[in-house]
Design a protein around this motif. Structure first.
Motif, PDB file in Angstrom:
ATOM      1  N   ARG A  13       0.830  -1.213   0.000  1.00  0.00           N
ATOM      2  CA  ARG A  13       0.000   0.000   0.000  1.00  0.00           C
ATOM      3  C   ARG A  13       0.861   1.258   0.000  1.00  0.00           C
ATOM      4  O   ARG A  13       0.547   2.249  -0.665  1.00  0.00           O
ATOM      5  CB  ARG A  13      -0.936  -0.007   1.221  1.00  0.00           C
ATOM      6  CG  ARG A  13      -2.008   1.086   1.154  1.00  0.00           C
ATOM      7  CD  ARG A  13      -2.982   0.999   2.288  1.00  0.00           C
ATOM      8  NE  ARG A  13      -4.040   1.974   2.120  1.00  0.00           N
ATOM      9  CZ  ARG A  13      -4.472   2.795   3.067  1.00  0.00           C
ATOM     10  NH1 ARG A  13      -3.931   2.750   4.281  1.00  0.00           N
ATOM     11  NH2 ARG A  13      -5.439   3.657   2.834  1.00  0.00           N
ATOM     12  N   ARG A  14       1.960   1.214   0.711  1.00  0.00           N
ATOM     13  CA  ARG A  14       2.900   2.337   0.751  1.00  0.00           C
ATOM     14  C   ARG A  14       3.387   2.679  -0.647  1.00  0.00           C
ATOM     15  O   ARG A  14       3.398   3.856  -1.045  1.00  0.00           O
ATOM     16  CB  ARG A  14       4.069   1.949   1.658  1.00  0.00           C
ATOM     17  CG  ARG A  14       5.192   2.942   1.755  1.00  0.00           C
ATOM     18  CD  ARG A  14       6.398   2.316   2.458  1.00  0.00           C
ATOM     19  NE  ARG A  14       7.449   3.295   2.646  1.00  0.00           N
ATOM     20  CZ  ARG A  14       8.739   2.999   2.693  1.00  0.00           C
ATOM     21  NH1 ARG A  14       9.149   1.747   2.575  1.00  0.00           N
ATOM     22  NH2 ARG A  14       9.640   3.945   2.871  1.00  0.00           N
ATOM     23  N   VAL A  15       3.791   1.682  -1.404  1.00  0.00           N
ATOM     24  CA  VAL A  15       4.290   1.913  -2.758  1.00  0.00           C
ATOM     25  C   VAL A  15       3.174   2.426  -3.663  1.00  0.00           C
ATOM     26  O   VAL A  15       3.369   3.366  -4.443  1.00  0.00           O
ATOM     27  CB  VAL A  15       4.908   0.627  -3.344  1.00  0.00           C
ATOM     28  CG1 VAL A  15       5.237   0.821  -4.831  1.00  0.00           C
ATOM     29  CG2 VAL A  15       6.171   0.247  -2.582  1.00  0.00           C
ATOM     30  N   ALA A  16       1.992   1.826  -3.559  1.00  0.00           N
ATOM     31  CA  ALA A  16       0.875   2.226  -4.417  1.00  0.00           C
ATOM     32  C   ALA A  16       0.513   3.697  -4.206  1.00  0.00           C
ATOM     33  O   ALA A  16       0.284   4.440  -5.171  1.00  0.00           O
ATOM     34  CB  ALA A  16      -0.334   1.337  -4.142  1.00  0.00           C
ATOM     35  N   ILE A  17       0.468   4.125  -2.956  1.00  0.00           N
ATOM     36  CA  ILE A  17       0.123   5.524  -2.673  1.00  0.00           C
ATOM     37  C   ILE A  17       1.217   6.458  -3.165  1.00  0.00           C
ATOM     38  O   ILE A  17       0.933   7.527  -3.730  1.00  0.00           O
ATOM     39  CB  ILE A  17      -0.147   5.707  -1.168  1.00  0.00           C
ATOM     40  CG1 ILE A  17      -1.427   4.960  -0.769  1.00  0.00           C
ATOM     41  CG2 ILE A  17      -0.271   7.189  -0.814  1.00  0.00           C
ATOM     42  CD1 ILE A  17      -1.694   4.929   0.719  1.00  0.00           C
ATOM     43  N   CYS A  18       2.469   6.078  -2.989  1.00  0.00           N
ATOM     44  CA  CYS A  18       3.567   6.912  -3.480  1.00  0.00           C
ATOM     45  C   CYS A  18       3.537   7.019  -5.010  1.00  0.00           C
ATOM     46  O   CYS A  18       3.815   8.091  -5.569  1.00  0.00           O
ATOM     47  CB  CYS A  18       4.905   6.364  -3.006  1.00  0.00           C
ATOM     48  SG  CYS A  18       5.268   6.727  -1.266  1.00  0.00           S
ATOM     49  N   SER A  63       9.947  -2.262  -0.561  1.00  0.00           N
ATOM     50  CA  SER A  63       9.219  -1.010  -0.755  1.00  0.00           C
ATOM     51  C   SER A  63      10.136   0.209  -0.730  1.00  0.00           C
ATOM     52  O   SER A  63       9.967   1.141  -1.525  1.00  0.00           O
ATOM     53  CB  SER A  63       8.119  -0.873   0.304  1.00  0.00           C
ATOM     54  OG  SER A  63       8.654  -0.814   1.617  1.00  0.00           O
ATOM     55  N   THR A  64      11.120   0.239   0.153  1.00  0.00           N
ATOM     56  CA  THR A  64      12.008   1.395   0.244  1.00  0.00           C
ATOM     57  C   THR A  64      12.835   1.553  -1.026  1.00  0.00           C
ATOM     58  O   THR A  64      12.998   2.664  -1.545  1.00  0.00           O
ATOM     59  CB  THR A  64      12.936   1.272   1.465  1.00  0.00           C
ATOM     60  OG1 THR A  64      12.143   1.318   2.660  1.00  0.00           O
ATOM     61  CG2 THR A  64      13.959   2.387   1.503  1.00  0.00           C
ATOM     62  N   LEU A  65      13.348   0.449  -1.550  1.00  0.00           N
ATOM     63  CA  LEU A  65      14.156   0.515  -2.765  1.00  0.00           C
ATOM     64  C   LEU A  65      13.298   0.875  -3.972  1.00  0.00           C
ATOM     65  O   LEU A  65      13.736   1.617  -4.857  1.00  0.00           O
ATOM     66  CB  LEU A  65      14.860  -0.816  -2.992  1.00  0.00           C
ATOM     67  CG  LEU A  65      15.849  -1.224  -1.897  1.00  0.00           C
ATOM     68  CD1 LEU A  65      16.469  -2.582  -2.212  1.00  0.00           C
ATOM     69  CD2 LEU A  65      16.940  -0.169  -1.733  1.00  0.00           C
ATOM     70  N   ILE A  66      12.078   0.364  -4.001  1.00  0.00           N
ATOM     71  CA  ILE A  66      11.165   0.701  -5.102  1.00  0.00           C
ATOM     72  C   ILE A  66      10.877   2.203  -5.096  1.00  0.00           C
ATOM     73  O   ILE A  66      10.942   2.873  -6.132  1.00  0.00           O
ATOM     74  CB  ILE A  66       9.856  -0.101  -4.990  1.00  0.00           C
ATOM     75  CG1 ILE A  66      10.111  -1.585  -5.283  1.00  0.00           C
ATOM     76  CG2 ILE A  66       8.807   0.443  -5.956  1.00  0.00           C
ATOM     77  CD1 ILE A  66       8.922  -2.487  -5.012  1.00  0.00           C
ATOM     78  N   ILE A  67      10.554   2.744  -3.923  1.00  0.00           N
ATOM     79  CA  ILE A  67      10.231   4.170  -3.819  1.00  0.00           C
ATOM     80  C   ILE A  67      11.448   5.021  -4.170  1.00  0.00           C
ATOM     81  O   ILE A  67      11.319   6.072  -4.822  1.00  0.00           O
ATOM     82  CB  ILE A  67       9.697   4.488  -2.414  1.00  0.00           C
ATOM     83  CG1 ILE A  67       8.314   3.848  -2.228  1.00  0.00           C
ATOM     84  CG2 ILE A  67       9.611   5.997  -2.185  1.00  0.00           C
ATOM     85  CD1 ILE A  67       7.790   3.889  -0.805  1.00  0.00           C
ATOM     86  N   ASP A  68      12.620   4.585  -3.766  1.00  0.00           N
ATOM     87  CA  ASP A  68      13.832   5.322  -4.111  1.00  0.00           C
ATOM     88  C   ASP A  68      14.012   5.375  -5.624  1.00  0.00           C
ATOM     89  O   ASP A  68      14.353   6.431  -6.187  1.00  0.00           O
ATOM     90  CB  ASP A  68      15.044   4.652  -3.456  1.00  0.00           C
ATOM     91  CG  ASP A  68      16.343   5.371  -3.791  1.00  0.00           C
ATOM     92  OD1 ASP A  68      16.529   6.491  -3.302  1.00  0.00           O
ATOM     93  OD2 ASP A  68      17.158   4.800  -4.546  1.00  0.00           O
ATOM     94  N   TYR A  69      13.767   4.270  -6.298  1.00  0.00           N
ATOM     95  CA  TYR A  69      13.878   4.241  -7.760  1.00  0.00           C
ATOM     96  C   TYR A  69      12.819   5.134  -8.398  1.00  0.00           C
ATOM     97  O   TYR A  69      13.109   5.909  -9.328  1.00  0.00           O
ATOM     98  CB  TYR A  69      13.733   2.811  -8.278  1.00  0.00           C
ATOM     99  CG  TYR A  69      13.629   2.723  -9.778  1.00  0.00           C
ATOM    100  CD1 TYR A  69      14.749   2.908 -10.581  1.00  0.00           C
ATOM    101  CD2 TYR A  69      12.398   2.487 -10.393  1.00  0.00           C
ATOM    102  CE1 TYR A  69      14.657   2.860 -11.966  1.00  0.00           C
ATOM    103  CE2 TYR A  69      12.292   2.433 -11.781  1.00  0.00           C
ATOM    104  CZ  TYR A  69      13.420   2.618 -12.564  1.00  0.00           C
ATOM    105  OH  TYR A  69      13.331   2.576 -13.931  1.00  0.00           O
ATOM    106  N   LEU A  70      11.600   5.050  -7.901  1.00  0.00           N
ATOM    107  CA  LEU A  70      10.505   5.836  -8.480  1.00  0.00           C
ATOM    108  C   LEU A  70      10.776   7.335  -8.394  1.00  0.00           C
ATOM    109  O   LEU A  70      10.347   8.099  -9.260  1.00  0.00           O
ATOM    110  CB  LEU A  70       9.192   5.511  -7.766  1.00  0.00           C
ATOM    111  CG  LEU A  70       8.654   4.086  -7.942  1.00  0.00           C
ATOM    112  CD1 LEU A  70       7.421   3.884  -7.083  1.00  0.00           C
ATOM    113  CD2 LEU A  70       8.354   3.794  -9.405  1.00  0.00           C
ATOM    114  N   ALA A  71      11.481   7.738  -7.346  1.00  0.00           N
ATOM    115  CA  ALA A  71      11.778   9.164  -7.171  1.00  0.00           C
ATOM    116  C   ALA A  71      12.581   9.724  -8.339  1.00  0.00           C
ATOM    117  O   ALA A  71      12.557  10.933  -8.587  1.00  0.00           O
ATOM    118  CB  ALA A  71      12.529   9.378  -5.864  1.00  0.00           C
TER     119      ALA A  71
END
Length: 203
Positions: A13-18, A63-71
Motif C-alpha cells: 500500500r505504501r508503494v501504491a500511494i507513493c 518497498s524502500t528501494l522501489i520508492i527510491d527508484y521511483l523518485a
C-alpha cells in the motif's frame, strides 16, 4: 509498470500511494504470496511483495528501494523527500520508526497464524514491546512538531507513518490502543481522507 501484491500489506500500500502521489501510471495486480503463491512465483520467483515489474521486464523488490527508484522517474516538481539536511534527517528518522512499527506488527500477525501451542510467548512479548516503543517515539515526535495536513505536500514519510498506523489498527487495536497515541490517530485519520489513500484502500 505493474505493482504486484495485496493492499492489506503496509509495504504494498505504501508503494501504491507513493506511485499516485508521483502521478506515475501503473497497474496494480492483487496477487497474494499465500493464497496465490504459484501465480506470484510466475511473476517473481522470489515471491516477495511488493514486486514492481518495470516496462522493460525488470523486477524490483522491497518497498524502500522501489520508492527510491521511483523518485528518479518523477515529473518536474514531484518529490517524496523534503529539501535540506535537517528536514531530510527528520524524515529518515520518522520513516525508520514507522517501518520498524510495521515490521513488528507483521511479525506479530505471522506468529499468531501459528497454532497456539507453537507460539513463542517470550518472542511475542519482546516484539510487542518493540512495536509499542516505535509508536511511542513517533507519538512523541509528532507532539513536538506535527506533520503536514492533507492540504499540504505529502511525501514518503507521511505515507509510511499513516499506512503503518492503519495496518496496526486493523490488526491489533487492543495491543496498540489508539487513544494512547492521539497524534498518530489524528494524523492517520487526516491522511486517509486524501484521494490517494481513499483510492488505495487496505484490502
Amino acid at each position: 509498470m505493474k505493482l504486484i501484491g495485496m493492499l492489506d500489506s503496509p509495504y504494498v500500500r505504501r508503494v501504491a500511494i507513493c506511485l499516485k502521489l508521483l502521478k506515475l501510471d501503473f497497474e496494480h495486480q492483487s496477487i497474494s504470496v499465500f493464497s496465490t503463491y504459484e501465480q506470484f512465483k510466475q511473476i517473481n520467483p522470489v515471491v516477495k511483495a511488493p514486486t514492481l515489474v518495470l516496462d522493460n521486464g525488470q523486477i524490483l523488490m522491497d518497498s524502500t528501494l522501489i520508492i527510491d527508484y521511483l523518485a528518479h522517474l518523477t515529473p518536474a516538481g514531484a518529490k517524496l523527500q523534503p529539501e535540506g539536511a535537517e528536514a531530510r534527517l527528520r524524515a529518515c528518522r520518522l520513516t525508520g520508526l514507522a517501518l520498524a512499527a510495521a515490521e513488528k506488527a507483521v511479525q506479530i500477525v505471522y506468529e499468531h497464524k501459528r497454532p497456539e501451542d507453537k507460539q513463542y510467548t517470550p518472542w511475542l512479548a519482546r516484539v510487542s514491546e518493540q512495536l509499542l516503543a516505535a509508536c511511542g517515539a513517533l507519538e512523541a515526535d509528532l507532539t513536538t512538531a506535527p506533520l503536514p495536513t492533507p492540504g499540504q505536500p505529502f511525501g514518503n514519510t507521511e505515507v509510511t507513518i499513516a499506512v503503518a498506523w492503519n495496518f496496526i489498527q486493523m490488526m491489533m487495536p487492543t495491543l496498540v490502543a489508539a487513544d494512547h497515541f492521539p497524534q498518530l490517530k489524528a494524523f492517520s485519520a487526516l491522511a486517509e481522507q486524501r484521494d490517494e489513500f481513499i483510492g488505495t484502500p487496505a484490502e
